[in-house]
Design a protein around this motif. Structure first.
Motif, PDB file in Angstrom:
ATOM      1  N   TYR A   1     -65.335  59.993  38.035  1.00 29.40           N
ATOM      2  CA  TYR A   1     -65.209  58.857  37.108  1.00 29.40           C
ATOM      3  C   TYR A   1     -64.237  59.143  35.962  1.00 29.40           C
ATOM      4  O   TYR A   1     -63.882  58.240  35.209  1.00 29.40           O
ATOM      5  CB  TYR A   1     -66.582  58.424  36.568  1.00 29.40           C
ATOM      6  N   CYS A   2     -63.774  60.391  35.829  1.00 30.99           N
ATOM      7  CA  CYS A   2     -62.823  60.758  34.780  1.00 30.99           C
ATOM      8  C   CYS A   2     -61.371  60.499  35.190  1.00 30.99           C
ATOM      9  O   CYS A   2     -60.466  60.648  34.374  1.00 30.99           O
ATOM     10  CB  CYS A   2     -62.967  62.246  34.437  1.00 30.99           C
TER      11      CYS A   2
ATOM     12  N   ASN B   1     -58.010  58.361  36.789  1.00 29.36           N
ATOM     13  CA  ASN B   1     -57.444  57.014  36.827  1.00 29.36           C
ATOM     14  C   ASN B   1     -57.102  56.647  38.275  1.00 29.36           C
ATOM     15  O   ASN B   1     -57.434  57.390  39.200  1.00 29.36           O
ATOM     16  CB  ASN B   1     -56.246  56.896  35.888  1.00 29.36           C
ATOM     17  N   ILE B   2     -56.434  55.537  38.469  1.00 26.77           N
ATOM     18  CA  ILE B   2     -56.143  55.077  39.830  1.00 26.77           C
ATOM     19  C   ILE B   2     -55.189  56.008  40.571  1.00 26.77           C
ATOM     20  O   ILE B   2     -55.096  55.965  41.791  1.00 26.77           O
ATOM     21  CB  ILE B   2     -55.603  53.629  39.850  1.00 26.77           C
ATOM     22  N   ASN B   3     -54.474  56.869  39.833  1.00 26.15           N
ATOM     23  CA  ASN B   3     -53.564  57.828  40.453  1.00 26.15           C
ATOM     24  C   ASN B   3     -54.217  59.188  40.708  1.00 26.15           C
ATOM     25  O   ASN B   3     -53.529  60.150  41.043  1.00 26.15           O
ATOM     26  CB  ASN B   3     -52.321  58.006  39.585  1.00 26.15           C
ATOM     27  N   LYS B   4     -55.543  59.258  40.480  1.00 23.23           N
ATOM     28  CA  LYS B   4     -56.317  60.483  40.717  1.00 23.23           C
ATOM     29  C   LYS B   4     -55.959  61.621  39.754  1.00 23.23           C
ATOM     30  O   LYS B   4     -56.044  62.794  40.098  1.00 23.23           O
ATOM     31  CB  LYS B   4     -56.192  60.971  42.161  1.00 23.23           C
TER      32      LYS B   4
ATOM     33  N   HIS C   1     -57.823  60.513  33.253  1.00 22.50           N
ATOM     34  CA  HIS C   1     -57.500  59.336  32.455  1.00 22.50           C
ATOM     35  C   HIS C   1     -57.133  59.747  31.033  1.00 22.50           C
ATOM     36  O   HIS C   1     -57.794  60.599  30.429  1.00 22.50           O
ATOM     37  CB  HIS C   1     -58.705  58.384  32.441  1.00 22.50           C
TER      38      HIS C   1
END
Length: 118
Positions: free
Chosen positions: A28-29, A31-34, A37
Protein backbone atom coordinates in the motif's frame (compact mmCIF):
# COMPACT_ATOMS: atom_id res chain seq x y z
CA UNK A 1 -4.50 4.40 16.24
CA UNK A 2 -2.85 7.47 14.76
CA UNK A 3 -1.46 7.91 11.24
CA UNK A 4 2.18 7.19 12.20
CA UNK A 5 1.12 4.00 13.99
CA UNK A 6 -0.86 2.94 10.92
CA UNK A 7 2.25 3.34 8.78
CA UNK A 8 4.25 1.32 11.36
CA UNK A 9 6.94 3.99 11.70
CA UNK A 10 9.45 3.38 14.42
CA UNK A 11 12.50 5.00 15.95
CA UNK A 12 15.80 3.12 16.14
CA UNK A 13 19.34 4.19 16.95
CA UNK A 14 22.23 4.02 14.51
CA UNK A 15 25.77 2.94 15.41
CA UNK A 16 26.47 6.43 16.79
CA UNK A 17 23.38 6.53 19.01
CA UNK A 18 21.52 8.94 16.71
CA UNK A 19 17.78 8.43 16.20
CA UNK A 20 16.73 7.05 12.82
CA UNK A 21 13.06 7.02 11.85
CA UNK A 22 12.14 4.13 9.60
CA UNK A 23 9.03 2.95 7.83
CA UNK A 24 8.47 -0.51 6.37
CA UNK A 25 7.59 -0.53 2.68
CA UNK A 26 4.47 -2.57 2.04
CA UNK A 27 2.27 -2.88 -1.05
CA UNK A 28 0.00 0.00 0.00
CA UNK A 29 3.07 2.30 0.17
CA UNK A 30 3.65 2.07 -3.59
CA UNK A 31 2.28 4.25 -6.37
CA UNK A 32 0.92 3.00 -9.70
CA UNK A 33 4.50 2.64 -10.98
CA UNK A 34 5.41 0.29 -8.09
CA UNK A 35 7.76 2.78 -6.44
CA UNK A 36 7.37 4.31 -3.00
CA UNK A 37 4.72 7.03 -3.09
CA UNK A 38 6.10 10.55 -2.63
CA UNK A 39 3.48 11.25 0.02
CA UNK A 40 4.90 8.49 2.19
CA UNK A 41 8.40 9.92 1.82
CA UNK A 42 7.14 13.39 2.77
CA UNK A 43 5.29 11.97 5.78
CA UNK A 44 8.43 10.15 6.87
CA UNK A 45 10.47 13.36 6.66
CA UNK A 46 7.85 15.43 8.52
CA UNK A 47 7.62 12.79 11.27
CA UNK A 48 11.38 12.37 11.60
CA UNK A 49 11.98 16.12 11.68
CA UNK A 50 9.23 16.49 14.30
CA UNK A 51 10.92 13.84 16.43
CA UNK A 52 14.19 15.77 16.17
CA UNK A 53 12.45 19.04 17.07
CA UNK A 54 10.98 17.36 20.16
CA UNK A 55 14.53 17.12 21.53
CA UNK A 56 14.56 20.92 21.77
CA UNK A 57 10.94 21.92 22.49
CA UNK A 58 8.87 21.18 25.54
CA UNK A 59 5.12 21.25 25.05
CA UNK A 60 3.22 21.52 21.80
CA UNK A 61 4.60 22.52 18.42
CA UNK A 62 3.47 22.05 14.82
CA UNK A 63 4.95 21.97 11.35
CA UNK A 64 5.08 25.48 9.92
CA UNK A 65 6.40 24.60 6.48
CA UNK A 66 8.57 22.12 4.68
CA UNK A 67 9.92 21.06 1.35
CA UNK A 68 11.28 17.88 -0.14
CA UNK A 69 13.60 17.21 -3.05
CA UNK A 70 13.16 13.73 -4.52
CA UNK A 71 16.52 12.53 -5.82
CA UNK A 72 15.78 9.00 -7.03
CA UNK A 73 12.87 6.57 -6.91
CA UNK A 74 12.71 4.11 -4.04
CA UNK A 75 11.99 0.56 -5.11
CA UNK A 76 13.09 -2.89 -4.01
CA UNK A 77 13.71 -1.77 -0.44
CA UNK A 78 12.22 -3.14 2.76
CA UNK A 79 12.42 0.18 4.60
CA UNK A 80 13.02 3.86 4.12
CA UNK A 81 15.19 5.49 6.78
CA UNK A 82 15.26 9.15 7.79
CA UNK A 83 18.12 10.81 9.64
CA UNK A 84 17.74 14.41 10.77
CA UNK A 85 19.95 17.25 11.91
CA UNK A 86 18.88 20.45 13.66
CA UNK A 87 20.13 23.41 11.64
CA UNK A 88 18.83 26.30 13.77
CA UNK A 89 16.93 26.21 17.03
CA UNK A 90 15.34 29.33 18.44
CA UNK A 91 12.95 29.94 21.32
CA UNK A 92 9.90 29.27 19.14
CA UNK A 93 11.21 28.09 15.75
CA UNK A 94 13.21 24.97 14.82
CA UNK A 95 14.72 24.31 11.38
CA UNK A 96 15.50 20.65 10.76
CA UNK A 97 17.15 18.99 7.75
CA UNK A 98 16.58 15.35 6.84
CA UNK A 99 18.11 12.74 4.55
CA UNK A 100 16.13 9.67 3.45
CA UNK A 101 17.90 6.44 2.50
CA UNK A 102 16.89 2.99 1.28
CA UNK A 103 18.26 -0.39 2.43
CA UNK A 104 21.34 0.04 0.22
CA UNK A 105 22.08 3.49 1.72
CA UNK A 106 21.11 5.23 -1.53
CA UNK A 107 20.02 8.82 -0.90
CA UNK A 108 16.36 8.94 -1.95
CA UNK A 109 15.26 12.40 -0.83
CA UNK A 110 16.26 15.41 1.24
CA UNK A 111 13.97 17.69 3.16
CA UNK A 112 13.90 20.79 5.31
CA UNK A 113 11.03 21.38 7.71
CA UNK A 114 10.31 24.24 10.11
CA UNK A 115 8.40 23.83 13.36
CA UNK A 116 6.81 26.49 15.52
CA UNK A 117 6.17 26.24 19.22
CA UNK A 118 2.57 26.93 20.22
Amino acid sequence: MNFVDYLKMEYVKDEYGEIITRVPIEEYCLNINKIVHGGLTMTLIDTACGKKASEYFDGEFVTSDGYVNFLRPASKTSYLYAKCKAKKIGRTIANIDCDVFDDEKNLIAIGRFTFIKL
